[in-house]
Design an enzyme around this catalytic site. Structure first.
Site, mmCIF file in Angstrom:
data_model
loop_
_atom_site.group_PDB
_atom_site.id
_atom_site.type_symbol
_atom_site.label_atom_id
_atom_site.label_comp_id
_atom_site.label_asym_id
_atom_site.label_seq_id
_atom_site.Cartn_x
_atom_site.Cartn_y
_atom_site.Cartn_z
ATOM 1 N N ASP A 167 32.262 26.011 46.016
ATOM 2 C CA ASP A 167 32.717 25.250 47.169
ATOM 3 C C ASP A 167 33.444 23.992 46.673
ATOM 4 O OD1 ASP A 167 32.959 23.681 49.521
ATOM 5 O OD2 ASP A 167 31.179 24.638 50.373
ATOM 6 N N ARG A 241 38.924 39.987 46.208
ATOM 7 C CA ARG A 241 39.589 39.992 47.507
ATOM 8 C C ARG A 241 39.832 38.568 47.995
ATOM 9 N NH1 ARG A 241 36.362 43.207 51.915
ATOM 10 N NH2 ARG A 241 34.829 41.671 51.219
ATOM 11 N N PHE A 242 38.845 37.724 47.817
ATOM 12 C CA PHE A 242 38.976 36.321 48.205
ATOM 13 C C PHE A 242 40.123 35.663 47.441
ATOM 14 C CE2 PHE A 242 38.005 31.916 47.027
ATOM 15 C CZ PHE A 242 37.877 31.324 48.263
ATOM 16 N N GLU A 243 40.174 35.925 46.142
ATOM 17 C CA GLU A 243 41.230 35.344 45.321
ATOM 18 C C GLU A 243 42.599 35.858 45.743
ATOM 19 O OE1 GLU A 243 42.418 34.959 40.560
ATOM 20 O OE2 GLU A 243 40.607 36.022 41.195
#
Length: 262
Positions: A167, A241-243
């Site tokens: 985060d 996927r986030f990247e």
């Protein structure tokens, strides 16, 4: 099953059931706060996320947590090599839904991955992935990684550490919550073997700059890059996927690989 109570007052309809929040959501599964209030608290760098758990994730938590799950309760010491039958062990702090963790475990079965997170759906998802792919080199830890490093791990017991996309806490008043700080690096250094690599990655450029500054200044770490800058993404770190979503939005992803010295 979790303990249920019938309420016939306080404005609730007769027969309506609510779960006792002090008990696990899943029988035999991870608990909400394994360390409780028995250990010194610090500013948390994470927010516990108890979002919706699918049927498959819940099933994995109930069946597999007693086998492959570990509560960071602050009691006793842990030698990761014993947990993995003598394999070298890498600690991964924050694994999201676990897809990248499972890919790395499958690609390197000779390394144990102790994966820490507080995201219940992700814990269940990773356990399910490990079972479906026959991964015996994954263990899932629930709780605060700081307590694990500070109070439970045998010194010099880790062969590597991964902190991918923590985060960023973008607001200035929240920067103190960022994980990569001098105090964290001192704890990490205590648990890492000499020569072990701490690998960080972030798509938040101001946080990457802070990581580079803090790591470069810490006496227990040295940059693996001769130019003192960021590293190319290693082949062993999957493109998540986030990247991919971040890259599609124009985010710049930076990897930092620093070696434990001494």
């Amino acid at each position: 099953m979790s303990k249920l109570q019938n309420h016939t007052h306080d404005g609730q309809a007769p027969g309506r059931q609510t779960r006792d929040r002090s008990e696990p959501r899943f029988p035999g599964g991870p608990v909400a706060d394994p360390a409780g209030s028995h250990h010194e608290r610090r500013i948390r760098s994470f927010q516990p996320r108890r979002s919706r758990v699918t049927t498959g994730q819940g099933d994995a938590l109930q069946r597999l947590w007693p086998l492959w799950g570990f509560e960071i309760d602050g009691h006793g010491t842990l030698d990761p090599a014993e947990m993995f039958g003598g394999l070298p062990v890498v600690l991964e702090i924050g694994f999201g839904m676990g897809e990248a963790t499972a890919q790395m475990a499958a690609a390197d079965p000779g390394t144990g991955i102790l994966a820490v997170d507080v995201h219940t759906p992700g814990q269940g998802n990773l356990l399910g992935l490990a079972e479906r792919n026959g991964l015996s080199n994954v263990r899932v830890a629930n709780g605060d990684a700081i307590i694990l490093l500070r109070e439970m791990l045998v010194p010099g017991s880790l062969d590597g550490m991964r902190v991918y996309f923590p985060d960023p806490w973008p607001k200035k008043r929240h920067h103190k919550r960022r994980l990569i700080q001098p105090e964290f690096l001192t704890l990490a250094a205590k648990c890492l073997k000499p020569g072990a690599v701490l690998h960080c990655a972030t798509d938040w450029e101001p946080y990457a700059e802070q990581m580079l500054d803090v790591l470069s200044a810490h006496p227990d770490f040295e940059n693996t890059q001769e130019d003192g800058g960021y590293a190319p993404r290693p082949a062993f770190r999957p493109l998540t996927r986030f990247e991919g979503q971040g890259l599609d939005k124009g985010h710049v992803v930076n990897d930092l690989l620093f070696r434990r010295v001494g």
